[in-house]
Every structure is written in structure tokens, then in C-alpha cells.
Scaffold this motif. Structure first.
Motif, short mmCIF file in Angstrom:
data_model
loop_
_atom_site.label_atom_id
_atom_site.label_comp_id
_atom_site.label_asym_id
_atom_site.label_seq_id
_atom_site.Cartn_x
_atom_site.Cartn_y
_atom_site.Cartn_z
N ASP A 1 0.83 -1.21 0.00
CA ASP A 1 0.00 0.00 0.00
C ASP A 1 0.86 1.25 0.00
O ASP A 1 0.56 2.22 -0.67
CB ASP A 1 -0.96 0.00 1.20
N ARG B 1 5.27 4.35 6.08
CA ARG B 1 4.78 4.30 7.45
C ARG B 1 4.77 2.86 7.99
O ARG B 1 5.16 1.91 7.29
CB ARG B 1 3.40 4.93 7.55
N GLU C 1 3.21 0.24 7.99
CA GLU C 1 2.19 -0.56 7.35
C GLU C 1 2.84 -1.41 6.25
O GLU C 1 3.11 -2.56 6.45
CB GLU C 1 1.06 0.33 6.81
N TRP D 1 -1.84 -5.03 0.73
CA TRP D 1 -3.31 -4.86 0.72
C TRP D 1 -3.85 -5.27 -0.64
O TRP D 1 -3.48 -4.69 -1.67
CB TRP D 1 -3.69 -3.42 1.03
N ASP E 1 -5.93 -2.55 -2.87
CA ASP E 1 -5.15 -1.51 -3.53
C ASP E 1 -4.62 -2.00 -4.88
O ASP E 1 -4.76 -1.32 -5.90
CB ASP E 1 -3.97 -1.07 -2.65
N PHE F 1 -8.85 -6.43 11.52
CA PHE F 1 -8.17 -6.77 10.27
C PHE F 1 -7.18 -7.92 10.46
O PHE F 1 -6.73 -8.52 9.49
CB PHE F 1 -7.40 -5.57 9.73
N TRP G 1 -11.43 -5.98 -1.79
CA TRP G 1 -10.09 -6.46 -1.43
C TRP G 1 -9.94 -7.91 -1.88
O TRP G 1 -9.07 -8.24 -2.69
CB TRP G 1 -9.86 -6.28 0.08
N LEU H 1 -15.69 -2.76 3.57
CA LEU H 1 -14.99 -1.46 3.57
C LEU H 1 -15.62 -0.49 2.58
O LEU H 1 -15.32 0.70 2.58
CB LEU H 1 -13.51 -1.67 3.23
N TRP I 1 -13.93 2.87 0.12
CA TRP I 1 -12.90 3.33 1.06
C TRP I 1 -12.36 4.73 0.70
O TRP I 1 -11.97 4.97 -0.43
CB TRP I 1 -11.75 2.30 1.01
N PHE J 1 -11.74 4.36 -3.19
CA PHE J 1 -10.99 3.29 -3.88
C PHE J 1 -11.88 2.49 -4.84
O PHE J 1 -11.44 2.11 -5.91
CB PHE J 1 -10.42 2.31 -2.86
N GLU K 1 -2.49 8.96 -0.84
CA GLU K 1 -3.49 8.02 -0.34
C GLU K 1 -4.88 8.64 -0.32
O GLU K 1 -5.87 8.02 -0.67
CB GLU K 1 -3.11 7.61 1.09
N MET L 1 -3.57 8.23 9.17
CA MET L 1 -3.48 7.33 8.01
C MET L 1 -3.35 8.21 6.78
O MET L 1 -4.32 8.57 6.15
CB MET L 1 -4.75 6.47 7.92
N HIS M 1 0.69 6.20 -2.27
CA HIS M 1 -0.27 5.10 -2.40
C HIS M 1 -0.70 5.08 -3.87
O HIS M 1 -0.98 6.12 -4.42
CB HIS M 1 -1.51 5.44 -1.57
#
Ligand code: BGC
Length: 883
Positions: A427, A431, A433, A437, A440, A494, A503, A557, A560, A703, A747, A763, A768
């Protein structure tokens, strides 16, 4: 006539990869090849093709051929060639151990877990060497050297995969590195395996609490004798100069550290789950020289002028107690800034540099444009260069136009792809993370596959998705690999194996998208169980919920990060999540039906086509009343909606006004043609137009809706609205990011506010790729380059012109060579030049819908521009010189 760029499964001369199918492909840009001709692909054990082991024929028009890998033997180099009557070209590939049992055992150490350890072994090799292969993997991450020379030019091996389910090993040709006396050294760090990883503060030792290594070095001598060096208790193990290291936090080295000997331990760990690699080599693909400045805090900052993923490296000439680099992607108010990295430290520290040394990190990577430097002067800091690391892939699309901002946007999209295609599609690269994902990459896959040859990269990721799906009983997780964390109170949901729409649908989107771009049936076949597994998984749940073919249960989601709830910072959009989920359920059923049809699985093809049709009928039934949208569908009372409202309460203390006629709802129904009649289509289109106007001529999609929005407008006679959104410069828009100096895609639409300040830190990444999905609109609509349909062989070139540009020019690499579309608008006239590679079937569609066949080479069309011209006279003059 010649064939070039010979690849096996999308890889050039692969050694020791996993081959569950063999798809040979080549580029054939020669004019003089008769398409009716049959080409022969031969696989042999020798470069002279005397010992043939497999031979098959294909049509010259195909440029690729899939054969069964059943004949493959372990540890064997195969030569393959493609041959026509006037040409031939050859390449090779090599197998790893395949089904052969490992002789080596995993080794580790007896002491408590370290941050990095160095295993080593000395051995003699006195006879002339014919060939030597190193079969190796280390967990977390390893770097190997033989006699001081790096083994392989790749980093962060063995890459990130589902270590709990299988372990990928690499095969290196080390023939040239063997000497009479040898030392093999392997340093193993924490990596994804045991370093801090995963969000919500992260977890350590996710897959194991100590590094481990397995090595089997096989040396074949000229006299046909063989020697094997195996990881066992004769290996030395000691601590390393590399101290703390992790994916998020970076690395600290102590160059004066005294090494301590550790006790090598031979493990009886299973070796049956070791498997050949599919992970592509991670390499430094570009090098950057920075500029330096002192920020308002008085800190020395390096600016690489492009956000990259990777490292910096350079020489320190004099002794230093500590040199420290901190990595960030932004400046705020003229100062180095990193609050949006959350807990990720992103630091590279080197202590006790006693003499001149070249320094670089080993077991981490950073997402950065700016680097704060401590312990070096500006002059010393400027000796460092930025290295952008990514999985090695061929780039296949280039673009330019009269709009510098649009060009920058497409550069940003490509950079977010480069920066996030590191071992797996992530993603974000900065950061705490950096996860695979699925949603994405699902929405970005089409654009990604124009930009690069993604086939082999996706094959690796699809393997991770499939392994996780099997481990989770059919669910495709929200990210893959999917570490299994022991449940505890307050655990993030999650991390509990939930599968959600959009997803999980990456399971069907990726294989079909990859097939559409590559035509590789071998890969599609390999991915088919994943596709079918996902569609069956939703179907089973659907059946348990009365078989209504509405995906209106479970947590979703939805759309998103959409902007249409009016709730500041909301991650959820206003669109009915059940509508979004059901459209994607339909898409997965349709993708599975299409794949089954291509693969000639007739029963499956009929079954999933029927399912797709039934889901479509359920959508029409639930979301339409006659030709009108049903604005209060039953799904507003669904379990999904209840969960969603609870989440909204928790987040913002208020309810979401859920709707179906949002930009996203309308765009999805229009783009996927899920409407009952022509009259309904027209109503949806005019409602979408209104929705855009009501939002102040802005997009509000998240998204799920963004990839469909501009296509839906353009496909329904609303080109002007689509282009206006693409070229809009104030927030929210794609070009707003460009105006703010972005070098990658953000993002959130409002990641930065108009005053340049960040909108929030919980976030918020500047790198992204999901919204970069707009690039496929530029390719397919603005340039009009459309790949053949799944079961067709004819390209459609149908450019859509816009008054926002005076010219646009894009080139896509195809199996027959480059395909270029360039249009220049001069007053009321638009000239389009289509340069078609040889042996490519294509039709050109004019603005009035009339069609004509294209021939290879240049095809020029002149049309009257039907839109409003707003271009300045100077632009037009410049454009007139273009042809
Ligand atoms: C990630 C996304 C992802 C999302 C889903 C975020 O934290 O960065 O891009 O798809 O979570 O919940």
C-alpha cells in the motif's frame, strides 16, 4: 526477421524459479513473418539442440506458447529456441532442486534471539570447477558473499512471503566465485520474519524468534566428480556489526562492535515447505544525487527531488562517533517532517566509524524524498546517493502531452508503482504498514500492467494469496501475506482473517487483468483455483444468507476513503456498501466465468456465467424500479449496513446518510453495464452528471469508485465532464496533488490541504497507488489504446480528444513491438497518427463511430474536433509543428 526478449514465465534466463507451467514468449517485430506460419519451440539439454526433450508448435501470430512442465528434472539447464522458416532465437532456463530432497538442514543458534547474525564456513576446492550452484535461503533477510564477493546482485532476499506456509529459496550460479580456498559468509537480519511489523504498534517475532539459514552449495568438477557444502554444525555463527534492524524502524550498525561467537544449532525443521522462488530480484534501479539545504529548524536536509523507496549509501572519509540519517517524505512549514509515518522510525545510524568506510543499510528500506543528516557536514552528506529499490520489471509504457501537469501526474503514478512494487505490491513504502493490501493492487492492476510487465511479479503475489486462501478456508485476506496473530483483547479486526469485498476480489481481478495484457494461459490456469475459490467462498456465504445473490452481510470497507459523507477524515464513503460488494461479487463471478471459458473448462464456464447473470438480475431487482434507481433498497436494512453505521458512530459519533446514487454507485452500475434498459442507462448517466456538478464539478469517489468514474462518464457521452475532472487543479483532484509538488500519488484526495499542510497523521501517505488507476483512462480513452477483448485478437484504437490538450502521445510495448498513438489538435482539426507494429490486427474508431482497419506502420487520420476548443493560439502553433 528475428525474435527478441525471449522469456520464460515473464522472466529473462531464470535460474531456480518455480515453474508450475512453462510459458515461452518472445517479441517479434519483423515485417516479413507470415502469420499463417507455424513456429516451433524446442527445449533441449544442450545448446546445439541435439538432445531434445520437448517440442511443440504454435502459430506465428501468438508470440507465446505454454507447455506442460512434467518433463523437468532437478538441477538442470535447459536450452530453448523458437524457430520459423527464416529465423531462430534461443535462450535458457534452469531448474532448482524441485522434488529432490534437501541434503542440507536448517541451522540457527542456541543463544537468545539476536538482531543479526553471521554464519560462515570455510572449505577447499582444489580441482578445476565446471559449475557451482548455491541453493540458499535465510529467514528473516540474508546477504551472502563468497570470498568477499557478493552472491547475486539483489537485496532483501528472500523477499516477503508467507513464511509460515512456505519458504522460497534462491539458486545462484557461483561458478566464477569458487577458489582453491573459500569462505562463504551469510549475514541474516530480522526482516519481515522477526522484526517489528504490522500496524497497531507492530509485533515482533511474527514468524520466528531466531534467524535461520539453509545452504546447499554443489560444486561440479571438470572430472565429473562433485562436492557438496551443506549448512550443518560445522558452520561458524557469530554476532554482526549490524545491530537493531527492522522494516519500519531502519538499521543501526556499530562498526567497532566486537563479534561474539554463538553456538550453531542444527534444526530438524521441516524442509518440505521449502520451494523455488517466484519472488523477483529486488535491485537498485535508479540512482539519485541530492541537493542539500538547512531547514528552518537548522537541520541539514538532503532533498532527492523525487520520492523513492530504497536507501542512501556513500563513503564517510573520516572517523565519526555517530552518523544518523532520518527519512521522511514531506517538509512542513519549511521543516523536515515525519509525523505521518506513525510509529515507523525510518532511521539509518552508523556508530563508531573509525576509518574511511562505505556505508549502506542491509535489512530495511525507506520511503523518502528528504533525509535529515546528523553527524556529517553538508559536503560530506552530499557524497551520499539515493538508490531506488524495486522488484526488477520491464517498463512498457511512455507518455507525453502538451500538459506538463498531466505528464507529471503520469510520472507520479509510475513512481508510486515503482516505490510499492518491492517483493510484493504494498500500500505504501514508508509508514508502519507496507502491507500487501489486496484491494489496492486490485484497483491498480490494469494501470500497473500498462506501465510494466507485471506478469512474473503478480505470479509471486498470487501464490501468496492462494496459500493464504487455503490456510483461511477460502477467504482471501485483506492483505497477503497474512501473518497469523494470536487473538487478544482489543486486537484489530483486520488481523482476524476477515475477508471483504473489493479487497478479496483482487483474487479474480489480477489473473484476468494479467491475462488480458499477457495472453499467458499457463499463468491463468495456475491462478484459476484462487479465482474459483474466492467466488465459491462468497457464493457459500450467499447461500447461507438465503441465496439472494446480494452481498449485504459481514463488515465491508465499501468505497474506502470516498469524500461524499461530509464527515471529515472518514474512511467510509456514502455509497451503500452492499451495492459495492454485490457489484464486485458479480465481477468476480464474471471473471471466473471468463477464465473458465478461456481455459475451456466448459462446466465451470456455464456455472459461473449463470451465477454472474443471476447476480446481475439480483442487482437489477434490488436497485431498480423500472427504469429508475431504487433509492431505498432493502440493503439499507442489511447486517452490513448496521455494522457500518455502528462503525460510523464509533468514528464520528454520527450516522452516514447511505445512498445508492452517489458518484461511485452510478459509475459502477454504468461502467459494468448493470442496468435494465437503455432508458435506465440514460437516467443513470444524467444523474452522474448532476452528482459531479453538485459536488462543485468535483469527484467524491473512493478506492472502489475511482477506477470506474472517468470511464463511466466517457462511455456515456460525458467526455467533457470526464476530462474536466482529469484536468481540474483545485482540491480534490489528481492535478491538485501535482500543483502541490507531489512526485508520487497520495493516499487521500486531501492528504495535503490547499495551504500545504497535512490533513491528518493517523493514516496519510503521499505514496499510495490506488488513485493512480486513472492512468488506464488516459491509455484507453484519451489515447484510445484498447487491448483485444479476452477472447478476441483485434486491438481497438479509439482516441477521445479534449480541448485541455493540443497533443498527446503514448507508446505501449506489445509482443510485436511498440504501438504508438499520437494526436495533435490544430484549431478544429485533429490529426491522429497510429503507428501499428507488424502483424497486429487493429481497427481505428473515429469520433462519429465509423471504423476502419489499420495497417502496420503509420496510419494518419484527420478529423474535425467536436468538443470546445479553449487552447491558446500559441499552443496551436506549437502543435502544428508536431507532424
Ligand atoms: C491501507 C490501505 C488499505 C486500507 C484498508 C489502509 O491502512 O493503507 O491502502 O487498503 O487500510 O482498510
Amino acid at each position: 526477421m528475428k525474435a527478441e526478449n525471449l522469456k520464460l514465465n515473464g522472466l529473462l534466463e531464470p535460474i531456480g524459479y518455480s515453474y508450475d507451467h512453462l510459458t515461452f514468449s518472445w517479441e517479434n517485430s519483423g515485417e516479413d513473418l507470415d502469420d499463417q506460419q507455424e513456429l516451433t519451440v524446442t527445449v533441449a539439454l544442450d545448446p546445439d539442440f541435439k538432445q531434445v526433450v520437448s517440442q511443440a508448435a504454435c502459430s506465428a501470430s501468438d508470440n507465446l506458447l505454454t507447455i506442460d512442465p512434467a518433463f523437468l528434472e532437478s538441477k538442470t539447464r535447459y536450452f530453448w529456441r523458437v524457430q520459423g522458416t527464416t529465423f531462430q532465437a534461443s535462450s535458457y532456463f534452469e531448474t532448482g532442486l524441485l522434488a529432490e530432497a534437501w541434503q542440507a538442514k536448517w541451522i540457527s543458534y542456541a543463544e537468545a534471539g539476536q538482531d543479526a547474525v553471521c554464519f560462515s564456513k570455510t572449505f577447499a576446492s582444489q580441482k578445476p570447477v565446471k559449475s557451482a550452484r548455491l541453493y540458499i535461503t535465510g529467514l528473516g533477510l540474508y546477504e551472502a558473499s563468497l570470498n568477499g564477493q557478493a552472491v547475486g546482485i539483489e537485496y532483501l532476499t528472500p523477499g516477503y512471503h508467507s513464511y509460515d506456509l512456505y519458504q522460497q529459496y534462491q539458486t545462484f550460479d557461483v561458478t566464477h566465485l569458487i577458489q582453491a580456498e573459500n569462505e562463504l559468509e551469510v549475514t541474516v537480519g530480522n526482516g519481515w520474519y522477526k522484526g517489528r511489523f504490522l500496524f497497531d504498534g507492530g509485533f515482533e517475532n511474527i514468524y520466528g524468534d531466531k534467524q535461520k539459514l539453509i545452504v546447499q552449495l554443489e560444486i561440479n568438477y571438470e572430472d565429473d566428480s562433485r562436492e557438496v557444502v551443506l549448512s550443518d554444525d560445522s558452520w561458524n555463527c557469530e554476532t554482526s556489526f549490524i545491530k537493531e534492524n527492522s522494516i519500519y524502524d531502519g538499521e543501526r550498525q556499530d562498526l567497532a562492535a566486537k563479534t561474539e561467537k554463538l553456538t550453531t544449532l542444527v534444526l530438524n525443521d521441516d524442509r518440505a515447505t521449502l520451494t523455488e522462488r517466484l519472488d523477483l530480484p529486488v535491485k537498485p534501479v535508479r540512482v539519485y544525487n541530492p541537493a542539500a539545504f538547512t531547514d528552518k529548524n537548522g537541520d541539514l536536509i538532503l532533498d532527492f527531488e523525487q520520492e523513492i523507496t530504497g536507501w542512501i549509501a556513500g563513503r564517510v572519509e573520516t572517523a565519526k562517533k555517530r552518523v544518523k540519517f532520518t527519512f521522511g517524505e514531506l517538509l512542513q512549514d519549511g521543516c523536515f517532517y515525519r509525523d505521518n509515518l506513525r510509529t515507523a522510525k525510518q532511521e539509518f545510524i552508523v556508530d563508531n566509524i573509525e576509518q574511511a568506510a562505505f556505508i549502506r543499510p542491509h535489512f530495511t528500506y525507506f520511503g523518502f524524498r528528504y533525509v535529515k543528516v546528523e553527524g556529517l557536514s553538508e559536503e560530506e552528506a552530499l557524497r551520499f546517493k539515493g538508490y531506488s529499490l524495486q522488484s526488477e520489471m520491464e517498463e512498457t509504457f511512455s507518455f507525453a502531452s502538451s500538459s506538463a501537469k498531466l505528464n507529471q501526474l503520469l510520472s507520479n503514478v509510475k513512481w508510486s508503482q515503482r516505490d510499492n512494487f518491492l517483493s510484493i505490491p504494498t500500500d505504501c513504502p514508508q509508514r508502519d504498514e507496507r502491507l500487501g493490501w489486496t484491494g489496492d493492487i486490485g484497483v491498480f492492476a490494469n494501470t500497473a500492467s500498462y506501465n510494466m510487465e507485471t506478469r512474473a511479479f503478480f505470479a509471486n503475489y498470487l501464490r501468496a494469496m492462494r496459500a493464504e486462501q487455503l490456510a483461511l478456508g477460502g477467504a482471501v485476506p485483506v492483505f497477503a501475506p497474512y501473518p497469523k496473530i494470536k487473538p487478544f483483547e482489543g486486537i484489530n479486526p483486520f488481523l482476524l482473517g476477515g475477508a471483504v469485498s473489493v479487497w478479496g476480489d483482487a483474487a479474480t481481478i489480477l489473473p484476468v487483468t494479467s491475462y488480458r495484457h499477457s495472453r499467458d494461459k499457463g499463468q491463468l490456469k495456475a491462478a484459476y483455483p484462487l479465482m474459483k475459490g474466492w467466488t465459491d467462498y462468497i457464493l457459500e456465504k450467499d447461500q447461507a444468507h438465503q441465496n439472494r445473490h446480494l452481498f449485504d452481510f459481514d463488515m465491508q470497507l465499501g468505497d474506502w476513503l470516498a469524500l461524499d459523507t461530509g464527515i471529515k477524515g472518514s474512511v467510509m464513503g456514502a455509497t451503500d456498501s452492499s451495492l459495492v460488494a454485490t457489484v464486485y461479487y458479480w465481477l468476480s463471478a464474471q471473471n471466473t466465468a471468463d477464465a473458465a471459458k478461456i481455459l475451456n473448462y466448459q462446466a465451470d464456464s456455464a456455472f459461473y456465467q449463470k451465477l454472474a447473470d443471476e447476480i446481475k438480475a439480483a442487482i437489477l431487482d434490488c436497485y431498480f424500479k423500472g427504469d429508475d434507481l431504487n433509492l431505498t433498497p432493502v440493503t439499507f436494512n442489511s447486517p452490513t449496513e448496521q455494522i457500518r453505521q455502528q462503525m460510523a458512530q464509533g468514528f464520528a459519533g454520527q450516522k452516514i446518510a447511505t445512498k445508492v446514487d452517489t458518484q461511485t454507485g452510478l459509475a459502477l452500475l454504468l461502467h459494468y453495464r448493470l442496468y435494465p434498459s437503455e432508458a435506465a442507462r440514460q437516467k443513470l448517466a444524467s444523474r452522474l452528471k448532476e452528482r459531479v456538478a453538485e459536488a462543485g464539478n468535483s469527484l467524491t469517489t473512493g478506492f472502489a469508485g475511482t477506477p470506474a468514474l472517468l470511464h463511466a462518464l466517457s462511455e456515456n457521452g460525458l467526455d467533457e465532464e470526464a476530462f474536466d475532472l482529469l484536468f481540474k487543479e483545485d482540491s480534490p483532484s489528481w492535478l491538485f496533488e501535482v500543483s502541490q509538488g507531489a512526485t508520487t500519488t497520495w493516499e487521500r484526495w486531501d492528504s495535503l490541504l490547499s495551504d500545504g499542510h497535512i490533513s491528518g497523521t493517523d493514516m496519510n501517505s503521499m505514496n499510495h497507488y490506488a488513485y493512480g488507476s486513472v492512468e488506464d483512462f488516459v491509455v484507453e480513452k484519451m489515447l484510445g489504446i484498447n487491448l483485444p477483448e479476452l477472447t478476441g485478437d483485434t486491438w481497438t484504437i479509439a482516441p477521445h480528444f479534449t480541448s485541455h490538450l493540443t497533443w498527446a502521445d503514448g507508446t505501449l510495448m506489445t509482443a510485436n513491438g511498440p504501438l504508438e498513438v499520437k494526436w495533435v489538435r490544430n484549431g478544429d482539426t485533429v490529426d491522429t497518427m497510429v503507428t501499428l507494429p507488424p502483424r497486429t490486427k487493429a481497427v481505428f474508431v473515429k469520433q462519429d463511430g465509423s471504423q476502419c482497419q489499420l495497417k502496420s506502420g503509420n496510419n494518419l487520420f484527420s478529423e474535425t474536433f467536436s468538443g470546445n476548443s479553449t487552447a491558446a493560439a500559441d499552443d496551436l502553433k506549437e502543435a502544428a509543428n508536431e507532424f
